[in-house]
Structure formats: structure tokens, C-alpha cells
Write a protein that holds these residues in place. Structure first.
Motif, short mmCIF file in Angstrom:
data_model
loop_
_atom_site.label_atom_id
_atom_site.label_comp_id
_atom_site.label_asym_id
_atom_site.label_seq_id
_atom_site.Cartn_x
_atom_site.Cartn_y
_atom_site.Cartn_z
N ASP A 191 0.79 -1.23 0.00
CA ASP A 191 0.00 0.00 0.00
C ASP A 191 0.82 1.28 0.00
OD1 ASP A 191 -2.36 -1.48 0.01
OD2 ASP A 191 -2.51 -1.47 2.19
N ARG A 192 2.11 1.18 0.28
CA ARG A 192 2.94 2.39 0.40
C ARG A 192 3.12 3.10 -0.94
NH1 ARG A 192 8.26 0.35 2.57
NH2 ARG A 192 7.64 -1.40 1.29
N ILE A 193 3.18 4.44 -0.85
CA ILE A 193 3.44 5.29 -2.01
C ILE A 193 4.53 6.27 -1.61
CG2 ILE A 193 2.49 7.05 -3.55
CD1 ILE A 193 -0.27 5.77 -3.11
N THR A 194 5.50 6.46 -2.50
CA THR A 194 6.64 7.32 -2.20
C THR A 194 6.74 8.44 -3.23
OG1 THR A 194 7.90 5.62 -1.05
CG2 THR A 194 9.18 7.33 -2.11
N THR A 195 7.22 9.60 -2.76
CA THR A 195 7.61 10.68 -3.65
C THR A 195 9.11 10.89 -3.48
OG1 THR A 195 7.19 12.40 -2.01
CG2 THR A 195 5.37 11.84 -3.48
N ILE A 196 9.79 11.22 -4.58
CA ILE A 196 11.23 11.45 -4.56
C ILE A 196 11.52 12.74 -5.31
CG2 ILE A 196 13.51 10.52 -5.09
CD1 ILE A 196 12.15 7.73 -5.36
N ASP A 197 12.24 13.66 -4.65
CA ASP A 197 12.71 14.88 -5.31
C ASP A 197 14.21 14.79 -5.48
OD1 ASP A 197 10.24 16.18 -5.54
OD2 ASP A 197 10.40 17.03 -3.53
N PHE A 198 14.68 15.18 -6.65
CA PHE A 198 16.10 15.18 -6.97
C PHE A 198 16.58 16.63 -6.94
CE2 PHE A 198 14.17 11.41 -8.59
CZ PHE A 198 15.12 10.42 -8.42
N VAL A 199 17.48 16.92 -6.00
CA VAL A 199 17.86 18.31 -5.70
C VAL A 199 19.32 18.57 -6.04
CG1 VAL A 199 18.04 20.04 -3.86
CG2 VAL A 199 16.16 18.38 -3.84
N GLN A 200 19.53 19.66 -6.73
CA GLN A 200 20.88 20.13 -7.05
C GLN A 200 21.21 21.29 -6.11
OE1 GLN A 200 21.60 22.55 -10.73
NE2 GLN A 200 22.77 20.74 -11.31
N ILE A 201 22.38 21.24 -5.51
CA ILE A 201 22.86 22.35 -4.68
C ILE A 201 23.59 23.33 -5.60
CG2 ILE A 201 24.38 23.03 -2.78
CD1 ILE A 201 23.85 20.22 -1.57
N LEU A 202 23.18 24.58 -5.56
CA LEU A 202 23.70 25.59 -6.48
C LEU A 202 24.90 26.33 -5.89
CD1 LEU A 202 20.28 27.15 -7.55
CD2 LEU A 202 21.59 25.38 -8.74
N LYS A 203 25.86 26.61 -6.73
CA LYS A 203 26.99 27.50 -6.44
C LYS A 203 27.70 27.17 -5.12
CE LYS A 203 24.53 31.12 -8.86
NZ LYS A 203 23.79 32.35 -8.72
N ASP A 204 27.95 25.89 -4.87
CA ASP A 204 28.68 25.46 -3.67
C ASP A 204 28.06 25.96 -2.37
OD1 ASP A 204 30.65 24.01 -5.10
OD2 ASP A 204 31.72 25.87 -5.54
N ASN A 205 26.76 26.06 -2.33
CA ASN A 205 26.04 26.49 -1.13
C ASN A 205 25.56 25.29 -0.30
OD1 ASN A 205 25.91 29.48 -1.21
ND2 ASN A 205 24.97 29.07 -3.20
N LYS A 206 26.46 24.35 -0.05
CA LYS A 206 26.08 23.14 0.67
C LYS A 206 25.65 23.46 2.11
CE LYS A 206 27.39 18.48 1.89
NZ LYS A 206 28.35 17.39 1.78
N ASP A 207 26.35 24.37 2.79
CA ASP A 207 25.98 24.70 4.17
C ASP A 207 24.56 25.23 4.25
OD1 ASP A 207 28.50 23.95 5.03
OD2 ASP A 207 29.27 26.00 5.16
N GLU A 208 24.18 26.10 3.32
CA GLU A 208 22.84 26.67 3.29
C GLU A 208 21.79 25.58 3.01
OE1 GLU A 208 25.58 30.10 2.56
OE2 GLU A 208 25.49 28.02 1.88
N ALA A 209 22.11 24.70 2.06
CA ALA A 209 21.17 23.64 1.71
C ALA A 209 20.99 22.65 2.86
CB ALA A 209 21.64 22.90 0.45
N VAL A 210 22.09 22.24 3.48
CA VAL A 210 22.01 21.30 4.60
C VAL A 210 21.21 21.92 5.75
CG1 VAL A 210 23.37 20.14 6.40
CG2 VAL A 210 24.08 20.00 4.00
#
Length: 135
Positions: free
Chosen positions: A22-41
């Protein structure tokens, strides 16, 4: 010999005709822009994850995961955000439930003055991903 062949055919047919649970999943594929990993995390830990924790506690979702993956030219994303709903009823109410949780949670939490569109981009998403039953 016939029993072995029958076993092989039955095993193969169970793979080909796997039943869904019965389970249903959604998946988003995300790109981190301009080396902003700290902001994204920070954004995903203090907003996306918090909302999913609230949703699990209220029974609005079954589970969630954040997966980090190596970036490449052919697969230009860094994160996969996975939300799993226990059934179609939970899935169908996802917008209402997350709207309620966003109001309850309050303002968006950001690391600095950068807005989400400046440090991350959802390249694409997959909805209605169905799970096979576990044997």
C-alpha cells in the motif's frame, strides 16, 4: 526435472508479477547551487526534516529519508528527498497535511540571507512510486 522447471517458472512469475503493497513514495532530486552546501544542509535539516518528523508523529506519513549522492554531468543532483506514505489516503491528503504543519511550524529557517532558490534547485520529482510487497 519437471519439478525443477516448474519451480523456476513459478519463481520467475513471482518476480514478473510482483504484488504492490500500500505504500506510495515521492522522490525529489535536488541540485545544490553555487557550492552552497551549508545553506542547503541547514535548510533541509531545519525545515524539510522538521516537517517530516512532525508528519511522522501525527501519522501523516510513514517515513522519510534524505540521501546524498555524488554529482555528475549525467546525474546533476546532490540530494534525493524521499517521503513515503503508508497508503493512498495519506498520499491524497499530503498537501493539506503539510499546509497544516507549515502553519504550525512557523517561519522558514535559513542559515543566512540567502533564499532557497539561491542555493538549491529541485530538478525533478517522481510521484506515485509504488512499493513491491516484501517476501
Amino acid at each position: 526435472m519437471r519439478i525443477t522447471l516448474l519451480f523456476i517458472i513459478l519463481s520467475f512469475s513471482s518476480i514478473v508479477y510482483a504484488q504492490q503493497d500500500d505504500r506510495i513514495t515521492t522522490i525529489d532530486f535536488v541540485q545544490i547551487l553555487k557550492d552552497n552546501k551549508d545553506e542547503a544542509v541547514f535548510y533541509y535539516q531545519n525545515n524539510w526534516k522538521v516537517l517530516r518528523d512532525m508528519a511522522v508523529n501525527k501519522g501523516y506519513i510513514d517515513s522519510y529519508q534524505v540521501l546524498e549522492t555524488p554529482f555528475s554531468e549525467t546525474e546533476p543532483f546532490h540530494l534525493m528527498l524521499i517521503t513515503t506514505y503508508a497508503n493512498e489516503a495519506q498520499y491524497d491528503l499530503r498537501e493539506d497535511h503539510f499546509g497544516e504543519l507549515i502553519k504550525e511550524r512557523g517561519d522558514l529557517k535559513l542559515l543566512n540571507e540567502k533564499k532557497p532558490g539561491e542555493f538549491r534547485k529541485v530538478l525533478f520529482g517522481k510521484d506515485m512510486v509504488r512499493h513491491w510487497k516484501r517476501n
